[in-house]
Scaffold this motif. Sequence first.
Motif, short mmCIF file in Angstrom:
data_model
loop_
_atom_site.label_atom_id
_atom_site.label_comp_id
_atom_site.label_asym_id
_atom_site.label_seq_id
_atom_site.Cartn_x
_atom_site.Cartn_y
_atom_site.Cartn_z
N ALA A 1 -8.03 -2.41 4.58
CA ALA A 1 -6.61 -2.37 4.94
C ALA A 1 -5.91 -3.38 4.05
O ALA A 1 -6.05 -4.58 4.25
N VAL A 2 -5.18 -2.92 3.04
CA VAL A 2 -4.63 -3.83 2.03
C VAL A 2 -3.11 -3.92 2.08
O VAL A 2 -2.50 -4.49 1.19
N GLY A 3 -2.50 -3.36 3.11
CA GLY A 3 -1.04 -3.28 3.11
C GLY A 3 -0.38 -4.25 4.06
O GLY A 3 -1.04 -5.17 4.56
N PRO A 4 0.89 -4.01 4.35
CA PRO A 4 1.76 -3.03 3.73
C PRO A 4 1.98 -3.37 2.25
O PRO A 4 2.38 -4.50 1.92
N LEU A 5 1.74 -2.40 1.38
CA LEU A 5 1.70 -2.69 -0.05
C LEU A 5 3.04 -3.17 -0.60
O LEU A 5 3.08 -4.03 -1.47
N HIS A 6 4.15 -2.62 -0.07
CA HIS A 6 5.45 -3.07 -0.62
C HIS A 6 5.66 -4.56 -0.30
O HIS A 6 6.17 -5.31 -1.12
N ALA A 7 5.18 -4.98 0.89
CA ALA A 7 5.34 -6.38 1.27
C ALA A 7 4.39 -7.26 0.46
O ALA A 7 4.76 -8.37 0.04
N GLN A 8 3.17 -6.76 0.26
CA GLN A 8 2.21 -7.52 -0.57
C GLN A 8 2.78 -7.78 -1.95
O GLN A 8 2.70 -8.88 -2.48
N LEU A 9 3.35 -6.71 -2.54
CA LEU A 9 3.87 -6.83 -3.89
C LEU A 9 5.09 -7.74 -3.93
O LEU A 9 5.19 -8.63 -4.79
N ASN A 10 6.00 -7.54 -2.97
CA ASN A 10 7.20 -8.38 -2.95
C ASN A 10 6.84 -9.86 -2.83
O ASN A 10 7.43 -10.72 -3.49
#
Length: 477
Positions: free
Chosen positions: A248-257
């Motif tokens: 489980a690597v997300g939420p990806l948009h939050a990880q990236l931000n």
Amino acid sequence: MEQDRSSQSRPPHVLVFPLPIQGHINSMIKLAELLAIAGFKLTFLNSHHNHERLVKFNNIAAHFERYSGFQFKTITDGLPLDHPRSGNWFLDMFEDTMEPKMKESLREVLVNSSPPVDCIIGDGFLGFALDVAKELGIPIIFFRTSSPCCFWVYYSIPDIIQAGELPINGSEDIDRLITTVPGMETYLRCRDLPTFCRKLDIEDSIIKLVVKQTRKSLQADALILNTAEELDGPILSQIRTKCPRVYAVGPLHAQLNTRLNAKHGESYDHISNTLWEVDKSCIFWLNKQPNRSVIYVSFGSITSTSREQLLELWYGLLNSKTKFLLVVRPNSVIGKDGEGEDVVMELMEKSKDRGYIVNWAPQEAVLNHPAIGGFFTHNGWNSTLESVVAGVPMICWPQFADQHVNCRVVSEVWKIGLDMKDVCDSKIVEKMVNDVMVDRKEEFAKSASEIAKEKIKMVQWRPIHLKRSRAETRARR
Ligand code: UDX
């Protein structure tokens, strides 16, 4: 996830391969960027059609050139470039048109790749990537862009059928509980299953296709899901009984931000990766509205509405006590002879005092704007996660795929929204908007902000080691 540099001097080369639609590209390009930040060499394999749009509406060249090992490659999706690709086109055309052509093109890209691809991260809906990976001896991880709870429901469909819980016997039967999906026995009703489960024919080709792709996802070396342990822990445990390597690597948009903001500062202007032209004027309109006073209304990149449905929604919004920001994608209103487009123009004119209508919004920025107090959504998984992370409560109007299950989880498990499934009536729209935005505003705002604070924690990416057999390694040399 970090790269393992011990076995080779060059950075490992990962090929990321999404199903060619917006909701899938969005999260997979974010995953690719996160891997590029971690130092991997990255190839993002896009369809010709989508890449053309991605380049047209985003400054992707400037954005991605900061990663020296990042490249885009394009292949056909099997359709002519001028095909409209509207609605759920890929489900109808998948097996006969898309799969054979995309499979061949993928193979060609992999065979000719230099440096060779060390690992494929394939969209879990593209099960044929597993066959190509096995043939060429390349490790493969599948990534599912839909929610874990829906993945688990898709996986369980054969068990539901075997237990005699499908088919559904008419409208009186639709609220019956489904008891054969482990972990969901107390809340999943027939009504919450993906809509193709409503068909009387349990031999239906779409049911078979979805089950086949889902079961195949678990044959890969590992499975990546866009969620956090804290958010979907119980369902992740269920999936791990079938496949131990689930990440489980997300939420990806939050990880990236989080990573980009740490590097470039909070005011960093993120790229949106959209396939439509973003209308940023709505942000200026939002700037003039009081805090938490506007409901944002958007139904993702595939859903269409009839002219009648749009009018019911619009009258409900207009009669509510709240201002609204409504997205109506070009060609998304179904009507005869341009009727759809005419009605949108008319609504824009008549909405001036109460709302703002755009073709495509900068959704993440909108959801994080202080003027937004609620999200009227179709519950696509990206939209759902974006709302959860922003702490915005939802009104859920699901249409297909994972959206019905997501809607049930949002309203019944997380309790951060209301369920408007199977209904499109202006009076109900008005009532639900007033509930979320006015009458029960504090209750929903509190639960949404608690979930955002407690469940969304930024994961530390750990290495995933995928061992290739000696025979496979020899075969690749
Ligand atoms: C599809 C499926 O419907 C969804 O259920 C599945 O989980 C992923 O693929 P889509 O219907 O487009 O996706 O919905 P969603 O997953 O919500 O993705 C839409 C994306 O487009 C979101 O990331 C959203 O931020 C973006 N968007 C939408 C915009 O940037 N602007 C808009 O105006 C509308």
